[in-house]
Motif scaffolding. Structure first.
Motif, mmCIF file in Angstrom:
data_model
loop_
_atom_site.group_PDB
_atom_site.id
_atom_site.type_symbol
_atom_site.label_atom_id
_atom_site.label_comp_id
_atom_site.label_asym_id
_atom_site.label_seq_id
_atom_site.Cartn_x
_atom_site.Cartn_y
_atom_site.Cartn_z
ATOM 1 N N GLU A 28 33.743 2.711 22.509
ATOM 2 C CA GLU A 28 33.729 2.375 23.923
ATOM 3 C C GLU A 28 32.472 2.918 24.590
ATOM 4 O OE1 GLU A 28 37.267 2.399 27.105
ATOM 5 O OE2 GLU A 28 36.938 4.323 26.132
ATOM 6 N N THR A 30 30.526 3.133 28.715
ATOM 7 C CA THR A 30 30.581 2.866 30.143
ATOM 8 C C THR A 30 29.285 2.155 30.494
ATOM 9 O OG1 THR A 30 31.940 4.807 30.553
ATOM 10 C CG2 THR A 30 30.736 3.902 32.437
ATOM 11 N N LEU A 43 26.230 -1.192 21.302
ATOM 12 C CA LEU A 43 27.579 -0.885 20.844
ATOM 13 C C LEU A 43 27.956 -1.751 19.638
ATOM 14 C CD1 LEU A 43 30.242 0.685 21.296
ATOM 15 C CD2 LEU A 43 30.962 -1.226 22.774
ATOM 16 N N SER A 67 37.830 -4.859 28.635
ATOM 17 C CA SER A 67 37.010 -4.462 29.776
ATOM 18 C C SER A 67 37.923 -3.963 30.887
ATOM 19 C CB SER A 67 36.209 -5.643 30.323
ATOM 20 O OG SER A 67 35.359 -6.162 29.338
ATOM 21 N N THR A 68 37.523 -2.863 31.512
ATOM 22 C CA THR A 68 38.289 -2.367 32.648
ATOM 23 C C THR A 68 37.691 -2.916 33.933
ATOM 24 O OG1 THR A 68 36.951 -0.359 32.842
ATOM 25 C CG2 THR A 68 38.921 -0.232 31.446
ATOM 26 N N SER A 77 34.356 0.341 31.747
ATOM 27 C CA SER A 77 34.299 0.620 30.310
ATOM 28 C C SER A 77 34.417 -0.690 29.543
ATOM 29 C CB SER A 77 35.389 1.606 29.880
ATOM 30 O OG SER A 77 36.650 1.006 29.934
ATOM 31 N N TYR A 78 33.731 -0.712 28.419
ATOM 32 C CA TYR A 78 33.696 -1.861 27.531
ATOM 33 C C TYR A 78 34.036 -1.338 26.145
ATOM 34 C CZ TYR A 78 31.866 -6.144 25.352
ATOM 35 O OH TYR A 78 31.723 -7.313 24.643
ATOM 36 N N PHE A 79 35.142 -1.798 25.602
ATOM 37 C CA PHE A 79 35.645 -1.336 24.317
ATOM 38 C C PHE A 79 35.547 -2.484 23.327
ATOM 39 C CE2 PHE A 79 39.155 -1.043 21.288
ATOM 40 C CZ PHE A 79 39.030 0.243 20.824
ATOM 41 N N LYS A 96 42.932 2.295 20.846
ATOM 42 C CA LYS A 96 43.569 1.809 22.072
ATOM 43 C C LYS A 96 44.894 1.174 21.666
ATOM 44 C CE LYS A 96 40.092 2.208 25.107
ATOM 45 N NZ LYS A 96 40.136 2.761 26.429
#
Length: 169
Positions: A28, A30, A43, A67-68, A77-79, A96
């Motif tokens: 993850e 940010t 990433l 994505s949040t 945040s990008y996971f 997660k």
């Protein structure tokens, strides 16, 4: 009266109930809209470098992007991860969990990879502006969307699933 001119809905929303926790192991960052392309590219490279270290990938497998919603400064945040069958993963991976419950799924088709971003944006707009207000549901706080890339994204008429965790209003 039946009309031949009735406009077909651009997307179809399916509600699915997950009975069990689903695990996604990944990494993850940010980021913000301004630096997202560069950050996500870095990433992706990092996840690919360590992909062989993932333990017990699910079968069938899929790549997940979570994505949040952006905070007041525009950061979110990008996971990026993959379905796994066990929670125990080695660093640098984090896990997660998609909790049991209701999830809205929208299939997003794209003919060439360049169309995917626009089609996802259209699907999100449809979901949030047209479908969600009268649905009796709300999206679980903090999640913007979840994207599932599985074997369907590799075929001649590719598609992905856009997923939203729901709760009743």
């Amino acid at each position: 009266m039946f009309s031949f001119f009735k406009k077909k809905q651009p997307f179809s929303v399916r509600i699915k109930e997950y009975d069990n926790v689903r695990l996604i192991a990944g990494m993850e960052i940010t980021t913000c809209r301004k630096s997202m392309k560069k950050d996500v590219s870095q990433l992706q490279k990092k996840v690919q470098q360590h992909q062989s270290e993932l333990r017990e990938l699910s079968n069938p497998s899929g790549t997940m992007v979570i994505s949040t919603t952006p905070d007041e400064t525009g950061n979110f945040s990008y996971f990026l991860g993959a379905w796994v069958d066990i929670e125990e993963q080695e660093p640098p991976f984090i896990v997660k969990k998609l909790q049991p419950g209701l999830y809205a799924h929208i299939q997003v088709d794209f003919s060439v990879p360049e169309n995917l971003t626009l089609n996802v944006a259209k699907a999100k707009h449809y979901f949030f502006e047209k479908w969600l207000p009268d649905s009796g549901y709300k999206v679980v706080d903090g999640i913007d969307s979840i994207e599932l890339y599985d074997r369907r994204s590799q075929i001649g008429l590719p598609s992905i699933d856009l997923i939203f965790p729901l709760e009743k209003k």
